[in-house]
Design a protein around this motif. Structure first.
Motif, PDB file in Angstrom:
ATOM      1  N   ILE A  67       0.919  -1.279   0.079  1.00 49.84           N
ATOM      2  CA  ILE A  67      -0.007   0.013  -0.013  1.00 49.84           C
ATOM      3  C   ILE A  67       0.943   1.274   0.033  1.00 49.84           C
ATOM      4  O   ILE A  67       1.770   1.354   0.692  1.00 49.84           O
ATOM      5  N   VAL A  68       0.657   2.068  -1.103  1.00 47.58           N
ATOM      6  CA  VAL A  68       1.343   3.277  -1.233  1.00 47.58           C
ATOM      7  C   VAL A  68       0.635   4.429  -0.847  1.00 47.58           C
ATOM      8  O   VAL A  68      -0.620   4.696  -1.218  1.00 47.58           O
ATOM      9  N   PHE A  69       0.963   5.418   0.181  1.00 47.91           N
ATOM     10  CA  PHE A  69       0.055   6.660   0.668  1.00 47.91           C
ATOM     11  C   PHE A  69       0.509   7.845  -0.055  1.00 47.91           C
ATOM     12  O   PHE A  69       1.911   8.200  -0.060  1.00 47.91           O
ATOM     13  N   ASP A  70      -0.339   8.537  -0.615  1.00 51.54           N
ATOM     14  CA  ASP A  70       0.035   9.971  -1.120  1.00 51.54           C
ATOM     15  C   ASP A  70       0.469  11.007  -0.127  1.00 51.54           C
ATOM     16  O   ASP A  70       1.225  11.716  -0.554  1.00 51.54           O
ATOM     17  N   LYS A  71      -0.181  10.839   1.051  1.00 54.11           N
ATOM     18  CA  LYS A  71       0.325  11.721   2.143  1.00 54.11           C
ATOM     19  C   LYS A  71       0.572  10.888   3.481  1.00 54.11           C
ATOM     20  O   LYS A  71       0.020   9.824   3.647  1.00 54.11           O
ATOM     21  N   GLU A  72       1.395  11.256   4.201  1.00 52.26           N
ATOM     22  CA  GLU A  72       1.448  10.605   5.606  1.00 52.26           C
ATOM     23  C   GLU A  72       0.311  10.643   6.267  1.00 52.26           C
ATOM     24  O   GLU A  72      -0.107   9.338   6.877  1.00 52.26           O
ATOM     25  N   SER A  73      -0.547  11.706   6.365  1.00 53.51           N
ATOM     26  CA  SER A  73      -1.887  11.504   6.971  1.00 53.51           C
ATOM     27  C   SER A  73      -2.681  10.539   6.713  1.00 53.51           C
ATOM     28  O   SER A  73      -3.557  10.136   7.648  1.00 53.51           O
ATOM     29  N   GLN A 101      -9.302   1.028  13.100  1.00 56.33           N
ATOM     30  CA  GLN A 101      -8.676  -0.410  13.126  1.00 56.33           C
ATOM     31  C   GLN A 101      -9.544  -1.214  12.328  1.00 56.33           C
ATOM     32  O   GLN A 101      -8.900  -2.193  11.507  1.00 56.33           O
ATOM     33  N   TYR A 102     -10.663  -0.943  11.990  1.00 57.45           N
ATOM     34  CA  TYR A 102     -11.502  -1.743  11.211  1.00 57.45           C
ATOM     35  C   TYR A 102     -11.243  -1.385   9.760  1.00 57.45           C
ATOM     36  O   TYR A 102     -10.953  -2.568   8.945  1.00 57.45           O
ATOM     37  N   MET A 103     -10.848  -0.397   9.589  1.00 61.46           N
ATOM     38  CA  MET A 103     -10.472   0.052   7.950  1.00 61.46           C
ATOM     39  C   MET A 103      -9.147  -0.458   7.689  1.00 61.46           C
ATOM     40  O   MET A 103      -8.972  -0.996   6.737  1.00 61.46           O
ATOM     41  N   ALA A 104      -8.192  -0.455   8.695  1.00 67.90           N
ATOM     42  CA  ALA A 104      -7.040  -0.989   8.779  1.00 67.90           C
ATOM     43  C   ALA A 104      -6.982  -2.576   8.326  1.00 67.90           C
ATOM     44  O   ALA A 104      -6.215  -3.156   7.583  1.00 67.90           O
ATOM     45  N   GLN A 105      -7.977  -3.296   9.033  1.00 70.07           N
ATOM     46  CA  GLN A 105      -8.028  -4.614   8.934  1.00 70.07           C
ATOM     47  C   GLN A 105      -8.680  -5.023   7.557  1.00 70.07           C
ATOM     48  O   GLN A 105      -7.976  -5.842   6.726  1.00 70.07           O
ATOM     49  N   LEU A 106      -9.402  -4.168   6.946  1.00 69.79           N
ATOM     50  CA  LEU A 106      -9.573  -4.360   5.557  1.00 69.79           C
ATOM     51  C   LEU A 106      -8.868  -4.098   4.578  1.00 69.79           C
ATOM     52  O   LEU A 106      -8.806  -4.740   3.571  1.00 69.79           O
ATOM     53  N   LEU A 107      -8.143  -2.896   4.721  1.00 65.23           N
ATOM     54  CA  LEU A 107      -7.174  -2.587   3.855  1.00 65.23           C
ATOM     55  C   LEU A 107      -6.000  -3.551   3.644  1.00 65.23           C
ATOM     56  O   LEU A 107      -5.652  -4.041   2.899  1.00 65.23           O
ATOM     57  N   GLN A 108      -5.794  -4.351   4.868  1.00 64.79           N
ATOM     58  CA  GLN A 108      -4.687  -5.299   4.934  1.00 64.79           C
ATOM     59  C   GLN A 108      -5.111  -6.550   4.253  1.00 64.79           C
ATOM     60  O   GLN A 108      -4.407  -7.271   3.510  1.00 64.79           O
ATOM     61  N   ALA A 109      -6.361  -6.844   4.255  1.00 63.61           N
ATOM     62  CA  ALA A 109      -7.133  -8.066   3.704  1.00 63.61           C
ATOM     63  C   ALA A 109      -6.705  -7.661   2.304  1.00 63.61           C
ATOM     64  O   ALA A 109      -6.567  -8.660   1.433  1.00 63.61           O
ATOM     65  N   LEU A 110      -7.100  -6.663   1.836  1.00 67.11           N
ATOM     66  CA  LEU A 110      -6.887  -6.229   0.220  1.00 67.11           C
ATOM     67  C   LEU A 110      -5.703  -6.399  -0.207  1.00 67.11           C
ATOM     68  O   LEU A 110      -5.373  -7.175  -1.196  1.00 67.11           O
ATOM     69  N   ASP A 111      -4.667  -6.003   0.568  1.00 68.34           N
ATOM     70  CA  ASP A 111      -3.100  -6.028   0.185  1.00 68.34           C
ATOM     71  C   ASP A 111      -2.855  -7.486   0.013  1.00 68.34           C
ATOM     72  O   ASP A 111      -2.206  -7.822  -0.759  1.00 68.34           O
ATOM     73  N   ASN A 112      -3.344  -8.188   0.776  1.00 69.59           N
ATOM     74  CA  ASN A 112      -2.888  -9.647   1.049  1.00 69.59           C
ATOM     75  C   ASN A 112      -3.589 -10.517  -0.167  1.00 69.59           C
ATOM     76  O   ASN A 112      -2.904 -11.410  -0.763  1.00 69.59           O
ATOM     77  N   ALA A 113      -4.778  -9.877  -0.939  1.00 68.30           N
ATOM     78  CA  ALA A 113      -5.362 -10.561  -1.770  1.00 68.30           C
ATOM     79  C   ALA A 113      -4.920 -10.236  -3.158  1.00 68.30           C
ATOM     80  O   ALA A 113      -5.411 -10.742  -4.312  1.00 68.30           O
ATOM     81  N   ILE A 114      -4.143  -9.106  -3.297  1.00 68.41           N
ATOM     82  CA  ILE A 114      -3.895  -8.621  -4.641  1.00 68.41           C
ATOM     83  C   ILE A 114      -2.343  -8.356  -4.971  1.00 68.41           C
ATOM     84  O   ILE A 114      -1.803  -8.359  -3.880  1.00 68.41           O
ATOM     85  N   GLY A 115      -2.084  -8.728  -6.192  1.00 66.22           N
ATOM     86  CA  GLY A 115      -0.643  -8.934  -6.443  1.00 66.22           C
ATOM     87  C   GLY A 115       0.154  -7.804  -6.780  1.00 66.22           C
ATOM     88  O   GLY A 115       1.114  -7.942  -7.439  1.00 66.22           O
ATOM     89  N   ILE A 157     -14.885  -5.405  -2.490  1.00 65.65           N
ATOM     90  CA  ILE A 157     -16.035  -6.080  -2.212  1.00 65.65           C
ATOM     91  C   ILE A 157     -15.695  -7.273  -1.737  1.00 65.65           C
ATOM     92  O   ILE A 157     -16.035  -7.575  -0.486  1.00 65.65           O
ATOM     93  N   ASN A 158     -14.590  -8.144  -2.198  1.00 65.37           N
ATOM     94  CA  ASN A 158     -14.110  -9.550  -1.826  1.00 65.37           C
ATOM     95  C   ASN A 158     -13.473  -9.386  -0.494  1.00 65.37           C
ATOM     96  O   ASN A 158     -13.551 -10.105   0.306  1.00 65.37           O
ATOM     97  N   ALA A 159     -12.825  -8.210  -0.231  1.00 70.90           N
ATOM     98  CA  ALA A 159     -12.077  -8.050   1.065  1.00 70.90           C
ATOM     99  C   ALA A 159     -12.831  -7.589   2.189  1.00 70.90           C
ATOM    100  O   ALA A 159     -12.685  -7.525   3.258  1.00 70.90           O
ATOM    101  N   GLY A 160     -14.058  -7.282   1.798  1.00 73.08           N
ATOM    102  CA  GLY A 160     -14.915  -6.902   2.970  1.00 73.08           C
ATOM    103  C   GLY A 160     -15.435  -5.628   3.330  1.00 73.08           C
ATOM    104  O   GLY A 160     -16.458  -5.362   4.063  1.00 73.08           O
ATOM    105  N   PHE A 161     -15.263  -4.591   2.359  1.00 75.45           N
ATOM    106  CA  PHE A 161     -15.396  -3.375   2.658  1.00 75.45           C
ATOM    107  C   PHE A 161     -17.044  -3.076   2.530  1.00 75.45           C
ATOM    108  O   PHE A 161     -17.602  -3.640   1.739  1.00 75.45           O
TER     109      PHE A 161
END
Length: 706
Positions: free
Chosen positions: A67-73, A79-93, A146-150
């Motif tokens: 995951i690459v962030f345009d801004k540090e903020s 926590q829930y958003m972080a869990q879903l973003l991690q799930a997305l990262d794990n599922a995409i190559g 969607i598959n990641a659960g958002f």
């Protein structure tokens, strides 16, 4: 949490069968985001409790991710958003770019916050595509989200300008929410032992969302059939941990008897929501919530005991299953019943309900009436608490009053639930110790109130009282009175009581003064407020006038904020003008201009470098110890530089520091302030181009009278 993990997995399984999103489509389809993820009430201030509760994604998952962030903020999120973003990262190559995410409160907010601003939404795209992802690529990414659960996923209608996939999530953690929460569980024979266990699991899941602690959310539970069984009180959390409390549900026995829900509701009022059982006193302003779960029609009446609970300020949720009578659920639940009644076919659906009901209770309003003042102590800056006033029995005009006893507050009132800084019908945002809003009580409108705690220091605490009373006087809800030097002597009348409103009876009021500064004033002939001693310079003196007519059961009042703040005028040694440095009440540029004009003056213009330096020294010496370093002058851009008093439009070559490289960003036009010292102690004499909506001290200028 067990529920979060289960939700992500279950959503992913269902989503794999869904069709891909095209531009303009959302998942769930044809659904408004607010119904799925809610709305943001206010921005988050850096250093506040809400800010500290956010998770930095790098800290949460480690720095090894795609995951690459345009801004540090943008790395800050729930926590829930972080869990879903991690799930997305794990599922995409391949790498994902976050092009928009959290941002703290702007210096001058110009629009309501979105979920992006509070860490509950993101804009995403494949990093390799830059800002030119094709619709097909965005559709692929949307499906992965969607598959990641958002919970909510959308592809904008115009992907040429809005080239991203938008995702958002609901408020999954109630954090600092304060409530007394009671579970009323049906243990009748028709429920069955298996479904009774599912009820217990549901209750455990709901509790997991709250910060369960003696000073936060307290939980109690009871089970009923034809009898009532108190399982644990609201004070149970005083002696156990949150996890121990959750585990205790596993010990509940299944009674397997009849169904007398009405008796259970009466028991809840008389034997559960009482201070002797750990429920907090109504004067503490803590919301009371009861969740009733039943499977069938009660053998006794539920309407009267349910109404008694609602009249006592309890919000009731009714959850029914397998033959539960819909009309009976409607009789139990608090309005609006479409939100507070849930009728489902199987207990297997309870897991989804757990999050919905938990989120609904995060911002539940506390009931407040004219009989009991609410006292709220030691809240954190940025904290917003909600109240639902009971106006029954009051006159046609009612005052909603907030008396701040420590720190600062803002008051918001609306006919819509959960008002706030960007959703209100009435707002009082100032530093007055007493704030009041006048509302009409002639119709059937329900009013909702919120109070925002405010301080520049996140470590501060804020305390206040919420008061509901009749408006017995014509005119304003409260008055701010400025006392001049000549008036600031004992015996000076400073306020005349307005005429009384019309009543159905002829009232006979006994008037009295009360408040923290009541000794500074006396009420003469029930008509005039008179000073008893000189007031301290610059301090706000708070006093209220209360009228009571015991024979007709009428009471009401009016609040005064009295300030001795006449600033001295200082004559320039060489230009025939005098100047007033106003710093006790900061104003935006437009209000400062009006304040000077009301004093037969103008916001100060500057005609030379020498005048500018003299004025900066005067402002520095006048405001010593105030912490201030800037004051409004009369310069502005409409759109070329000019002075409000019509003086020659010269800036003497002074450098302008334009915010955000846009001299007209987010305001009608940019405005000029004099910077008379830096943020430490060094004197200065510089001009600063600021957004006109900022509140600053201000400098008035007028010719010396002949």
């Amino acid at each position: 949490m067990r529920f979060l993990a289960a939700t992500i997995v279950a959503t992913a399984l269902l989503a794999t069968m869904a069709s891909a999103l095209s531009p303009g489509q959302t998942s769930p389809s044809n659904t408004d985001e607010a119904d799925v993820s809610g709305v943001a009430v206010d921005y988050i201030d850096i250093g506040s409790a809400a800010y500290e509760a956010l998770n930095n994604f790098d800290t949460f998952v480690g720095t090894s991710h795609g995951i690459v962030f345009d801004k540090e903020s943008h790395k800050l999120m729930t926590q829930y958003m972080a869990q879903l973003l991690q799930a997305l990262d794990n599922a995409i190559g391949e790498d994902i770019a976050v092009v928009r995410g959290f941002q703290s409160r702007p210096q001058v907010p110009t629009s309501a916050p979105s979920l992006l601003d509070v860490g509950r939404a993101l804009r995403l795209r494949y990093k390799a595509d830059g800002s030119a992802s094709s619709d097909a690529r965005l559709s692929t990414l949307a499906q992965a989200c969607i598959n990641a659960g958002f919970d909510f996923v959308a592809v904008p209608a115009d992907t040429t300008t809005d080239n991203y996939v938008y995702v958002s999530t609901p408020k999954m953690d109630c954090g600092d929410a304060v409530a007394d929460l009671l579970f009323i569980l049906d243990g009748s024979g028709s429920v069955g032992s298996g479904n009774f266990q599912t009820m217990l699991n549901f209750a455990q899941e709901v509790v997991s969302f709250f910060d369960v602690a003696p000073d936060k959310t307290r939980v109690a539970a009871m089970v009923y059939d034809s009898s009532n069984y108190r399982k644990f009180d609201f004070d149970y959390i005083q002696s156990v941990s949150k996890q121990q409390l959750i585990n205790y549900f596993d010990t509940f026995a299944y009674p397997d008897g009849g169904t007398e829900t009405g008796s259970a509701l009466s028991f809840a009022l008389s034997s559960m929501f009482v201070t002797s059982r750990g429920a907090r006193d109504l004067s503490e302003g803590v919301p009371r919530v009861a969740i009733v779960i039943t499977d069938g029609k009660s053998g006794d009446d539920v309407s009267a005991p349910a109404q008694a609970l609602r009249d006592a300020g309890v919000t009731l949720y009714a959850v029914g299953i397998s033959g539960a009578d819909v009309s009976e659920l409607n009789q139990i639940a608090s309005p609006p019943v479409e939100d507070n009644v849930v009728f489902i076919d199987t207990f297997s659906e309870f897991s989804a309900l757990a999050s919905k009901i938990s989120r609904a209770n995060c911002d539940q309003p506390a009931s407040v009436s004219s009989d009991i003042d609410i006292e709220v102590n030691n809240t954190s800056p940025g904290d917003i608490r909600y109240y639902r006033p009971d106006l029954d029995g009051l006159t046609e005009s009612v005052l909603i009053v907030v008396e701040t006893t420590g720190g600062a507050t803002d008051l918001y009132v609306s006919t819509n639930p959960n008002p706030g800084p960007f959703n209100y019908d009435y707002a009082v945002e100032n530093d007055d110790a007493i704030k009041a809003v006048l509302v009409d009580n002639t119709g059937n409108e329900d009013y909702y109130v919120s109070v925002r705690s405010r301080s520049d220091d996140p470590a501060d605490t804020v305390s206040y009282r919420v008061i509901i009373t009749n408006a017995i006087f014509q005119g304003n809800a409260s008055y701010t009175i400025y006392v001049s030097t000549d008036e600031n002597v004992a015996g000076t009348p400073i306020f005349t009581l307005p005429p009384l409103r019309s009543f159905d009876v002829v009232p006979s009021f006994m008037f009295d003064l009360f408040g923290p500064d009541e000794d500074k004033f006396v009420l003469v002939n029930d008509s005039e407020v008179v000073l008893t001693a000189p007031l301290e310079f610059g301090k706000r003196h708070v006093v209220a006038i209360e009228g009571i007519d015991e024979a007709n059961n009428l009471a009401g009042g009016i609040a005064l904020n009295v300030i001795y703040n006449e600033m001295p005028w200082t004559a320039s040694p060489d230009n025939g003008h005098e100047y007033q440095i106003n710093y006790l009440k900061k104003l935006n540029w437009f209000d400062a201009k009006e304040a000077c004009e009301a004093n037969n003056a103008q916001l100060a213009s500057v005609s030379s470098v020498q005048e500018n330096n003299w004025l900066a020294e005067l402002a520095l010496n006048t405001t010593l110890g105030s912490g201030l370093h800037q004051a409004w002058l009369g310069g502005h851009f409409p759109p070329v530089f000019a002075w409000t008093d019509g003086s020659a439009a010269t800036d003497f070559g002074f450098p302008w520091s334009v915010e955000d490289n846009d001299p007209h960003a987010h305001c009608r036009f940019n405005c000029l302030a004099l910077k008379f010292k830096d943020k430490k102690t060094t004197p200065a004499s510089e001009w600063k181009d600021l957004r006109c909506g900022r509140k600053r001290a201000y400098i008035c200028k007028r010719p010396i009278a002949a």
